[in-house]
Motif scaffolding. Structure first.
Motif, PDB file in Angstrom:
ATOM      1  N   ALA A 217     -20.619 -28.778 -19.434  1.00  0.00           N
ATOM      2  CA  ALA A 217     -19.248 -29.280 -19.298  1.00  0.00           C
ATOM      3  C   ALA A 217     -18.641 -28.018 -18.290  1.00  0.00           C
ATOM      4  N   ALA A 218     -19.392 -27.767 -17.618  1.00  0.00           N
ATOM      5  CA  ALA A 218     -18.819 -26.359 -16.491  1.00  0.00           C
ATOM      6  C   ALA A 218     -17.833 -27.413 -15.240  1.00  0.00           C
ATOM      7  N   TYR A 219     -18.215 -28.221 -15.310  1.00  0.00           N
ATOM      8  CA  TYR A 219     -17.004 -28.619 -14.677  1.00  0.00           C
ATOM      9  C   TYR A 219     -15.817 -30.082 -15.366  1.00  0.00           C
ATOM     10  N   GLU A 220     -15.740 -29.954 -16.906  1.00  0.00           N
ATOM     11  CA  GLU A 220     -14.851 -30.815 -17.057  1.00  0.00           C
ATOM     12  C   GLU A 220     -13.008 -30.694 -16.350  1.00  0.00           C
ATOM     13  N   ALA A 221     -12.856 -29.303 -16.285  1.00  0.00           N
ATOM     14  CA  ALA A 221     -11.249 -29.463 -15.552  1.00  0.00           C
ATOM     15  C   ALA A 221     -11.346 -30.423 -15.081  1.00  0.00           C
ATOM     16  N   TYR A 222     -12.233 -31.003 -14.466  1.00  0.00           N
ATOM     17  CA  TYR A 222     -11.807 -31.766 -13.128  1.00  0.00           C
ATOM     18  C   TYR A 222     -12.090 -33.018 -13.859  1.00  0.00           C
ATOM     19  N   ILE A 223     -12.195 -33.684 -14.928  1.00  0.00           N
ATOM     20  CA  ILE A 223     -12.196 -34.856 -15.334  1.00  0.00           C
ATOM     21  C   ILE A 223     -10.499 -35.632 -14.968  1.00  0.00           C
ATOM     22  N   THR A 224     -10.591 -36.074 -14.308  1.00  0.00           N
ATOM     23  CA  THR A 224      -8.539 -37.583 -14.711  1.00  0.00           C
ATOM     24  C   THR A 224      -9.647 -38.993 -15.326  1.00  0.00           C
ATOM     25  N   ASP A 227     -11.300 -42.304 -20.074  1.00  0.00           N
ATOM     26  CA  ASP A 227     -13.000 -42.402 -20.982  1.00  0.00           C
ATOM     27  C   ASP A 227     -14.091 -41.594 -20.731  1.00  0.00           C
ATOM     28  N   VAL A 228     -13.675 -40.343 -19.988  1.00  0.00           N
ATOM     29  CA  VAL A 228     -14.819 -39.731 -19.600  1.00  0.00           C
ATOM     30  C   VAL A 228     -14.582 -38.737 -20.892  1.00  0.00           C
ATOM     31  N   PRO A 229     -15.698 -38.239 -21.277  1.00  0.00           N
ATOM     32  CA  PRO A 229     -15.138 -36.935 -22.621  1.00  0.00           C
ATOM     33  C   PRO A 229     -15.212 -35.803 -22.059  1.00  0.00           C
ATOM     34  N   HIS A 230     -14.186 -34.781 -22.335  1.00  0.00           N
ATOM     35  CA  HIS A 230     -14.963 -33.349 -21.891  1.00  0.00           C
ATOM     36  C   HIS A 230     -15.417 -33.053 -22.617  1.00  0.00           C
ATOM     37  N   GLN A 313      -3.984 -25.063  -9.802  1.00  0.00           N
ATOM     38  CA  GLN A 313      -5.450 -24.637  -9.115  1.00  0.00           C
ATOM     39  C   GLN A 313      -5.934 -25.954  -8.640  1.00  0.00           C
ATOM     40  N   ILE A 314      -6.675 -26.551 -10.088  1.00  0.00           N
ATOM     41  CA  ILE A 314      -7.657 -27.686 -10.658  1.00  0.00           C
ATOM     42  C   ILE A 314      -7.026 -28.445  -9.556  1.00  0.00           C
ATOM     43  N   ALA A 315      -5.537 -29.176  -9.175  1.00  0.00           N
ATOM     44  CA  ALA A 315      -5.016 -30.458  -8.411  1.00  0.00           C
ATOM     45  C   ALA A 315      -4.654 -29.868  -7.453  1.00  0.00           C
ATOM     46  N   TYR A 316      -5.404 -28.663  -7.072  1.00  0.00           N
ATOM     47  CA  TYR A 316      -5.008 -28.133  -5.100  1.00  0.00           C
ATOM     48  C   TYR A 316      -6.709 -28.792  -4.679  1.00  0.00           C
ATOM     49  N   ALA A 331     -13.994 -43.501   7.494  1.00  0.00           N
ATOM     50  CA  ALA A 331     -14.965 -43.224   8.356  1.00  0.00           C
ATOM     51  C   ALA A 331     -16.366 -43.849   7.948  1.00  0.00           C
ATOM     52  N   GLY A 332     -16.276 -45.003   6.950  1.00  0.00           N
ATOM     53  CA  GLY A 332     -17.646 -46.228   7.405  1.00  0.00           C
ATOM     54  C   GLY A 332     -18.576 -45.178   6.208  1.00  0.00           C
ATOM     55  N   TYR A 333     -18.279 -44.337   5.449  1.00  0.00           N
ATOM     56  CA  TYR A 333     -19.679 -43.468   4.863  1.00  0.00           C
ATOM     57  C   TYR A 333     -20.109 -44.391   3.325  1.00  0.00           C
ATOM     58  N   THR A 334     -20.771 -44.043   2.269  1.00  0.00           N
ATOM     59  CA  THR A 334     -21.105 -44.578   1.166  1.00  0.00           C
ATOM     60  C   THR A 334     -20.729 -43.247   0.494  1.00  0.00           C
ATOM     61  N   VAL A 335     -19.799 -43.146  -0.068  1.00  0.00           N
ATOM     62  CA  VAL A 335     -19.704 -42.097  -1.258  1.00  0.00           C
ATOM     63  C   VAL A 335     -19.333 -41.793  -2.594  1.00  0.00           C
ATOM     64  N   SER A 336     -19.577 -41.139  -3.565  1.00  0.00           N
ATOM     65  CA  SER A 336     -19.116 -41.851  -4.548  1.00  0.00           C
ATOM     66  C   SER A 336     -18.574 -40.124  -5.445  1.00  0.00           C
ATOM     67  N   GLY A 337     -18.670 -39.602  -6.511  1.00  0.00           N
ATOM     68  CA  GLY A 337     -18.048 -38.284  -6.973  1.00  0.00           C
ATOM     69  C   GLY A 337     -15.943 -37.678  -6.901  1.00  0.00           C
ATOM     70  N   ALA A 338     -15.928 -37.031  -6.633  1.00  0.00           N
ATOM     71  CA  ALA A 338     -14.338 -36.788  -6.468  1.00  0.00           C
ATOM     72  C   ALA A 338     -13.307 -36.696  -7.380  1.00  0.00           C
ATOM     73  N   VAL A 339     -13.926 -38.287  -8.742  1.00  0.00           N
ATOM     74  CA  VAL A 339     -12.574 -39.147  -8.767  1.00  0.00           C
ATOM     75  C   VAL A 339     -12.759 -37.473  -9.747  1.00  0.00           C
ATOM     76  N   ASN A 340     -13.614 -37.350 -10.480  1.00  0.00           N
ATOM     77  CA  ASN A 340     -13.625 -36.452 -11.671  1.00  0.00           C
ATOM     78  C   ASN A 340     -14.234 -35.182 -11.197  1.00  0.00           C
ATOM     79  N   SER A 341     -14.503 -34.872  -9.981  1.00  0.00           N
ATOM     80  CA  SER A 341     -15.537 -33.481 -10.002  1.00  0.00           C
ATOM     81  C   SER A 341     -15.084 -32.972  -8.940  1.00  0.00           C
ATOM     82  N   PRO A 342     -15.245 -32.147  -8.350  1.00  0.00           N
ATOM     83  CA  PRO A 342     -15.253 -30.831  -7.269  1.00  0.00           C
ATOM     84  C   PRO A 342     -16.101 -31.236  -6.332  1.00  0.00           C
ATOM     85  N   TYR A 343     -16.882 -32.433  -6.437  1.00  0.00           N
ATOM     86  CA  TYR A 343     -18.362 -32.986  -5.589  1.00  0.00           C
ATOM     87  C   TYR A 343     -18.097 -33.989  -4.857  1.00  0.00           C
ATOM     88  N   VAL A 344     -18.373 -34.276  -3.688  1.00  0.00           N
ATOM     89  CA  VAL A 344     -18.320 -35.099  -3.007  1.00  0.00           C
ATOM     90  C   VAL A 344     -19.713 -35.596  -2.374  1.00  0.00           C
TER      91      VAL A 344
END
Ligand code: PLP
Length: 404
Positions: A217-224, A227-230, A313-316, A331-344
């Motif tokens: 759960a190293a990235y739990e702080a990024y959950i927004t 319904d996503v468990p920490h 800091q996390i909000a940043y 820009a037309g890319y197919t993207v996922s992640g980001a919403v609950n994570s620092p990774y795209v």
């Protein structure tokens, strides 16, 4: 004549970050004026929050006086930190976890690598694909993974659970039953999160089949999302099938300070044997604890001031993640992640391989990211960008990508 642990010789070279460094160095040498922006490595860039710095200073001062000096830390960590974690990270979320079920460590990398030691040599592991490489490599070192096939880049005795666009990058329950299941949510590298209902299915599966879940759960702080468990301990029955790994690296910027925790409920048993006892024995024998000053810094994370500063800091970083996500989408890319994570996690355009896209992005936008194929075969055709840069650099990088 001594021999070596031949399992180490089975490990294929890990070329991902060294290849990236080599390619960037060559590009820089050829283009010395290129203003390169690095959104590749998952390391934080913001300084430690003031409450943490204050706690560090004050703990250092304590070490200067015989009356307040601290030597070896207690085997399992200082009570003040274990209680703060139990209260804030677990009990406040309705998880039935007590302070004495928490083991303090120097980070989730060591714990995620070392935890396999308490399991039998014949246990079969299951991992997501793509995956944080530590889970597989440490089981290779322990001789649990069979033989490596360089063509498919897979091990014969590992159950791979593909994480693809079709399943929303959340793996399906494996048909062959593993003994140890590594799950990481929010995920590195895909940034995918799992809902509580979905995670409950894994907990039920593990309890039914006598498997253990090692939940990172190293990235739990990024959950927004609500319904996503920490924590996996938000799920019913997790106390009898799960171990959770926690890190202070990405929520509080401790990548260079080093602090983590592993949670092993006392109800988690293999027959009559409590895994808690085995890990306590291992900790007592092989580990002399995270430093007092670092554990004090960790406790500052849970003070009112610490909580407020860390939230900022996390909000940043979350804003950076949104900037990357929205910019690429526009820009037309197919993207996922980001919403609950620092990774795209983005699909490479025009069927480029992950490495082709790496070269393309470096050349055309002077932006460095991480090829998805470096995390496993199902990562081919994908690319990871991280939100851990500065906001200015993130904006600039996305502007350049939009302008290609
Ligand atoms: N687990 C995952 C999934 C990670 O991505 C990382 C670091 O990038 C870690 C663990 C390591 O965390 P720590 O810095 O606490 O060792």
């Amino acid at each position: 004549m001594y021999s070596v642990n031949e399992n180490y010789l089975k490990l294929p070279g890990s070329y991902l970050f060294s290849n990236i460094a080599k390619k960037v160095a060559a590009f820089s040498a050829a283009n010395p004026d290129a203003p390169i922006i690095r959104l590749g490595i998952g390391d934080v860039t913001q300084p430690l929050a003031p409450a943490i710095i204050e706690a560090l200073h004050s703990a250092v001062d304590e070490m200067a006086h015989a009356e307040t000096f601290h030597g070896y830390a207690p085997d399992l960590g200082y009570e003040f930190l274990r209680s703060a974690i139990a209260k804030n990270d677990f009990q406040a979320r309705g998880c039935d976890i007590a302070a004495d079920e928490i083991f303090i460590s120097d980070g989730a990398k060591s714990d995620s690598g070392n935890i396999q030691e308490i399991f039998g040599p014949d246990c079969r592991i299951a991992v997501g694909d793509p995956v944080y490489p530590v889970y597989v490599d440490t089981n290779v070192m322990a001789g649990r993974t069979g033989t490596y096939d360089p063509k498919t880049e897979t091990w014969s005795n590992v159950i791979y659970m593909p994480c693809t666009a079709e399943n929303g990058f959340v793996p399906e329950l494996p048909k062959e039953v593993p003994d140890m299941i590594y799950l990481c949510f929010p995920n590195n590298p895909t940034g995918a999160a799992i809902t509580k209902d979905e995670l409950q299915k894994w907990v039920d599966y593990a309890n039914k089949n006598g498997a253990v879940i090692i939940y990172d759960a190293a990235y739990e702080a990024y959950i927004t999302e609500e319904d996503v468990p920490h924590s996996i301990f938000e799920c019913e029955g997790a106390r009898t099938c799960a171990i959770e790994l926690r890190s202070f690296s990405k929520n509080a910027g401790f990548t260079g300070v080093r602090l983590g925790a592993t949670i092993i409920p006392k109800d988690l048993k293999c027959g009559d044997v409590m895994l808690h006892s085995l890990w306590a024995r291992r900790h007592g024998t092989k580990y002399n604890g995270a430093p007092y000053i670092v554990q004090k810094a960790g406790a500052a994370v849970y003070t009112e001031a610490g909580k407020a500063q860390i939230k900022e800091q996390i909000a940043y970083y979350q804003k950076n993640a949104r900037t990357i996500y929205e910019g690429l989408k526009n820009a037309g890319y197919t993207v996922s992640g980001a919403v609950n994570s620092p990774y795209v996690w983005l699909k490479t355009p025009d069927n480029m391989t992950s490495w082709e896209f790496f070269d393309f992005l470096l050349e055309k936008a002077n932006v460095v990211g991480t090829p998805g194929s470096g995390f496993g075969p199902s990562g081919e055709g994908y690319f990871r960008l991280t939100a851990f840069g500065s906001y200015e650099n993130t904006l600039e990088a996305i502007k350049r990508i939009e302008n290609i």
